[in-house]
Design an enzyme around this catalytic site. Structure first.
Site, PDB file in Angstrom:
ATOM      1  N   GLY A 125      21.968  37.834  69.776  1.00  0.00           N
ATOM      2  CA  GLY A 125      20.932  37.283  70.664  1.00  0.00           C
ATOM      3  C   GLY A 125      19.705  36.766  69.946  1.00  0.00           C
ATOM      4  O   GLY A 125      18.900  36.045  70.526  1.00  0.00           O
ATOM      5  N   HIS A 133      12.817  19.561 103.174  1.00  0.00           N
ATOM      6  CA  HIS A 133      11.436  19.788 103.573  1.00  0.00           C
ATOM      7  C   HIS A 133      11.317  21.150 104.240  1.00  0.00           C
ATOM      8  O   HIS A 133      12.175  21.501 105.052  1.00  0.00           O
ATOM      9  CB  HIS A 133      10.991  18.704 104.559  1.00  0.00           C
TER      10      HIS A 133
END
Ligand code: FAD
Length: 466
Positions: A41, A444
């Site tokens: 990592g 929206h």
């Protein structure tokens, strides 16, 4: 002493390195990954992107809870259990590193733990706790990443003076903390510590925080941090002195305090330097420049045919997602595919509160490159969703190539800007123009609507239907 012979060795198990090794293994190439850390990592997962975001999540919720008072909901003052905060951050990292170990095992990618150095164009020697391993390889990918830059005049033996790794350890919540360097990493950590109660000063040598971002974007940010952070722009630190009662910092420049200021902690966040010169790449014949960067072509190949390099040590921007894409390209080229790395935009995001995000060309870059462009900005004060969510401190900005109307850049400042930026990145990558974006029906009320509304501002975004 053990010996391994492999088709591919990847030096460094950060996002670049593990992505390259996994992609190679998926294409049937036998891959070995070398990292001095116990876990895969790299910086990103162990001491970078991920632990910082776990802490930023805490900061965001605290801030949102405070904001709710204007909507009639008040919580008590938060109390902090630092041990639990630290443990929950560590648990996030551990879950992900374990996941990577599992993915590595599944693909039969071997992890050799230890410090690796090249001894030739086909050999790497790894010194680890379990002894020395000599790896003979057909191809290598150098993915050794970067380290924080240390300043020569800053004491090294005082743990009240930290780099980003030290800041992530969250040993305490200092009363007064200086962030030395107004870039993304410093501001993210400042956001965390401020949310937990620290008083934050930020000093930046240049005339703007996050210098790569556009001025109008940072103007919005400066407004939102007023009263939160004390900023000193065009100011430099000239001395840092450790004393029993604190760390004393002297400043010089436009906003410098007259006297040295006492801090409980100082975070040095003045950038990162590439690790290219620490791996004896020269012994493999690979050219490394004086700063430690390794030059590569679009296929991520160094000047030596069988050796590739990716991630932070091949240049800016030093970002995990850039490293991942470069890793994939290197692995695919090694597998014989005709791939190359040529993105039209690499997103940059400061996960501060609010977030600052941009992709493609900034206005500053467009000017420097003499690109004929038009910019359109949509202030969030005009967005129904932003008003309903008390998130009006925001702005969406698009940059269009003047003649074609193509989207060539974009920036968003505001809550969740990093998540929203993907749409602009896709528009740039696909060569979409203002009309494409304006005619995309956005739900929206969403903050994403601001992207469509910004596109509508561009003259010529609405043409006659064929
Ligand atoms: P790295 O992740 O640096 O990994 C390199 C690995 O190589 C390390 O594990 C190192 O131990 C190992 N290594 C080096 N030399 C040797 C050697 N000789 N032998 C064996 N092993 C060696 N980027 C983002 O995109 N988003 C973010 O939100 C983000 N947040 C960040 C927050 C912080 C606090 C920091 C410090 C960085 C952040 N970054 C972020 C940057 C990101 O972490 C890096 O761009 C990324 O990790 C680079 O990946 P890499 O593969 O090049 O190498």
């Amino acid at each position: 002493m053990s010996e391994i012979k492999t088709q591919l060795v990847v030096l460094g198990a950060g996002p670049g390195g593990y992505s390259a090794a996994f992609r190679a293994a998926d294409m049937g190439i036998e891959a070995v990954i070398v990292d001095v850390r116990e876990t895969l990592g790299g910086v990103c997962l162990n001491v970078g992107c991920i632990p910082s975001k776990a802490l930023l999540h805490v900061a965001k919720v605290i801030q949102e809870a405070k904001h709710l008072s204007s909507q009639g909901v008040t919580f008590g003052e938060p109390t902090f259990d630092l041990d639990k905060i630290r443990a929950s951050k560590d648990a996030v990292v551990s879950q992900l590193t374990k996941g990577l170990a599992g993915m590595s095992k599944m693909r039969k990618v071997k992890h050799v733990q230890g410090y690796g150095k090249f001894t030739g164009a086909n050999t790497l020697v790894v010194e680890g706790d379990k002894g020395t391993t000599t790896i003979t390889f057909d191809n290598a990918i150098i993915a050794a990443g970067s380290e924080p830059v240390a300043l020569p005049f800053v004491p090294k033996d005082d743990d009240r003076i930290m780099d980003s790794t030290g800041a992530l350890e969250m040993k305490d919540i200092p009363e007064k903390m200086l962030i030395l360097g107004g870039g993304i990493i410093g501001l993210e950590m400042g956001t965390v510590y401020h949310a937990l109660g620290s008083q934050i000063d930020v000093v930046e040598f240049l005339d703007q925080l996050v210098p790569a971002a556009d001025k109008d974007v940072m103007k919005v940010y400066m407004k939102t941090i007023k009263g939160k952070f004390n900023t000193m722009l065009e100011t430099k630190v000239t001395a840092v002195e450790s004393k029993d009662d604190g760390v004393y910092v002297s400043f010089e420049g436009k906003q410098a305090p007259a006297e040295a200021v006492r801090y409980d902690r100082v975070l040095v966040a003045v950038g990162r330097r590439p690790n290219g010169s620490l791996v004896d790449a020269e012994k493999a014949g690979v050219n490394v420049d004086e700063r430690g960067f390794i030059n590569v072509d679009k296929q991520m190949r160094t000047n030596v045919d069988n050796i590739f390099a990716i991630g932070d040590l091949v240049g800016q921007p030093m970002l995990a997602h850039k490293a991942v894409h470069e890793g994939h390209v290197a692995a695919e080229v090694i597998a014989g595919k005709k791939h190359y790395f040529d993105p039209r935009g690499i997103p940059s995001v400061a996960y501060t509160e609010p977030e600052i995000a941009w992709v493609g060309l900034t206005e500053k870059e467009a000017k420097e490159q003499g690109v004929s462009y038009e910019a359109a900005t949509f202030p969030w004060a005009a967005s129904g969703r932003a008003i309903a969510s008390q998130a009006t401190d925001g702005m969406t900005k698009l940059l269009f190539e003047k003649d074609s109307g193509r989207v060539i850049g974009g920036a968003i400042i505001g809550t969740n800007a990093g998540e929203m930026l993907g749409e602009i990145g896709l528009a740039i990558e696909m060569g979409a123009d203002a009309e494409d974006v304006a005619l995309t029906v956005h739900a929206h009320p969403t903050l994403n609507e601001s992207i469509g509304l910004a596109a509508e501002i561009f003259e010529g975004s609405i043409t006659d239907m064929p």
